[in-house]
Enzyme design. Structure first.
Site, mmCIF file in Angstrom:
data_model
loop_
_atom_site.group_PDB
_atom_site.id
_atom_site.type_symbol
_atom_site.label_atom_id
_atom_site.label_comp_id
_atom_site.label_asym_id
_atom_site.label_seq_id
_atom_site.Cartn_x
_atom_site.Cartn_y
_atom_site.Cartn_z
ATOM 1 C CG ASP A 125 -1.998 -1.059 1.147
ATOM 2 O OD1 ASP A 125 -2.137 -1.678 0.083
ATOM 3 O OD2 ASP A 125 -2.676 -1.286 2.161
ATOM 4 C CG MET A 167 -5.563 -4.853 -2.327
ATOM 5 S SD MET A 167 -4.429 -5.986 -1.516
ATOM 6 C CE MET A 167 -5.454 -7.451 -1.390
ATOM 7 N N GLY A 168 -5.735 -0.785 -1.208
ATOM 8 C CA GLY A 168 -5.458 0.549 -0.666
ATOM 9 C C GLY A 168 -6.544 0.881 0.325
HETATM 10 O O1 F6P Z 1 -1.396 -5.204 2.965
HETATM 11 C C1 F6P Z 1 -2.446 -4.288 3.083
HETATM 12 C C2 F6P Z 1 -3.547 -4.732 2.218
HETATM 13 O O2 F6P Z 1 -3.019 -4.924 0.977
HETATM 14 C C3 F6P Z 1 -4.766 -3.790 2.144
HETATM 15 O O3 F6P Z 1 -4.741 -2.898 1.087
HETATM 16 C C4 F6P Z 1 -5.910 -4.755 2.039
HETATM 17 O O4 F6P Z 1 -7.093 -4.168 2.521
HETATM 18 C C5 F6P Z 1 -5.448 -5.873 2.890
HETATM 19 O O5 F6P Z 1 -4.068 -5.951 2.713
HETATM 20 C C6 F6P Z 1 -6.114 -7.181 2.589
HETATM 21 O O6 F6P Z 1 -5.403 -8.220 3.167
HETATM 22 P P1 F6P Z 1 -5.949 -9.618 3.656
HETATM 23 O O7 F6P Z 1 -6.950 -10.074 2.667
HETATM 24 O O8 F6P Z 1 -4.723 -10.456 3.698
HETATM 25 O O9 F6P Z 1 -6.530 -9.411 5.000
#
Ligand code: F6P
Length: 341
Positions: A125, A167-168
């Site tokens: 991110d 993502m973000g």
């Molecule tokens: O690493 C951060 C991130 O990429 C966020 O942007 C996203 O919301 C999250 O990870 C999702 O991760 P997971 O599905 O592993 O919980």
């Protein structure tokens, strides 16, 4: 000297480059390198493997982390913090590789328990403060760029609007840089509430000038101007209190189609952005940060984090990195806006 290393939080391309650099450089110093499994969970359970040259051989191009990861938060249970104190008491230093959550725990353990920890910043991110870039981000935006390139051709052929959700959670770095690189027509980020009227105006304007397809990139954490609510996959929270985001792309696509009459599709890139082999930039950055981490251990500069500032690897206090998140600056958003609509 025994030096531990862990990887915590969401995985990210380049983690193995850091582990390799720490191990190779640490062994040269005569240190024993211990790899804790699955983030803070491994330290709580004292579950580690000894890392030698053969354990890190061939891992540089590999995505993910050979140590495993988890979102374990030891501060949920005082017994876990006690176990960490005890287990870290058996070694001389720990290198924690992580993002806001993992390094937030590291920072607290240094401050409150006086533990010997240094940090290495990690997240696709790119929202950690005190470092210009985190490794993993470059790989992620290249994946986004490539996806947009591919979606362009099908969007153009079908005269469609393509909404690409990236993502973000808190910041729009992936959306903005991936979007600029891919030539997106609209980019929506958490820092700026979505004005649906404006999105519709931009898409229609393109159509009026003969461009009857559009690429809209939206960060998963973006919110509509009218409400302060995230669009969620589920309400359930992880150990750090984060909800599972996702779905903004679909909601947005429906609104665009309804208001413009243009056929609209959604693509959620999801974990594709975190998987696979790291880019050259992330391999080099991860390697440089890993070597700096060993230097910090050697100099006994605990509570510090290796960071990239300009083109130099420096050290910064951990609390500067986790105090507040690094948001997309307006200057970069203005660059992106030149190409909207
Ligand atoms: O690493 C951060 C991130 O990429 C966020 O942007 C996203 O919301 C999250 O990870 C999702 O991760 P997971 O599905 O592993 O919980």
């Amino acid at each position: 000297m025994k030096v531990g290393v862990l990887t915590g939080g969401g995985d990210c391309p380049g983690l193995n480059a850091v582990i390799r650099a720490i191990t190779r450089r640490g062994l040269q110093e005569g240190y024993q390198i211990l790899g804790f499994k699955d983030g803070w969970l491994g330290v709580i359970k004292n579950n580690f493997v000894s890392l030698d040259l053969s354990s890190v051989s061939g891992i540089l191009p590999r995505g993910g982390t050979i140590l495993g990861t988890s979102r374990t938060n030891p501060y949920k249970n005082p017994e876990d913090v006690k176990a960490i104190k005890e287990n870290l008491g058996r070694i001389d230093a720990l290198i924690a590789i992580g993002g806001e959550d993992t390094l937030g725990v590291a920072c607290k353990l240094v401050k409150e328990e006086n533990l010997k920890i240094v940090g290495v910043p990690k997240t696709i991110d790119n929202d950690l403060s005190a470092t210009d870039y985190t490794f993993g981000f470059d790989t992620a935006i290249n994946i986004v760029m490539e996806a947009i390139d591919r979606l362009h051709t099908t969007a153009e052929s079908h005269h469609r609007v393509m909404v690409i959700e990236v993502m973000g959670r808190h910041s729009g770095w992936i959306a903005i840089e991936g979007g600029i690189a891919g030539g997106a027509d609209v980019i929506l980020i958490p820092e700026i509430p979505i004005d649906i009227e404006e999105v519709v105006r931009l898409v229609k304007r393109r159509n009026e000038r003969g461009r009857n397809f559009s690429i809209v990139v939206v960060a998963e954490g973006a919110k509509f101007k009218e409400s302060d609510e995230f669009i969620l996959q589920e309400e359930k929270r992880d150990a750090f209190g984060h909800v599972h985001l996702g779905g903004i792309g679909n909601v947005l696509a429906k609104e665009i189609e309804k208001r413009t009459g243009f056929e609209t599709r959604t693509v959620v890139l999801g974990h594709l952005q975190r998987g696979g082999s790291p880019s050259a930039f992330d391999r080099v950055l991860g390697t440089r940060l890993g070597i700096k981490a060993i230097e910090l251990v050697k100099e006994g500069r605990f509570g510090q984090m290796a960071a990239l500032q300009g083109n130099r690897i420096v050290s910064v206090p951990l609390e500067d990195a986790v105090g507040s998140l690094k948001m997309v600056d307006t200057q970069l958003y203005e660059v992106a806006k030149v190409f909207f609509g």
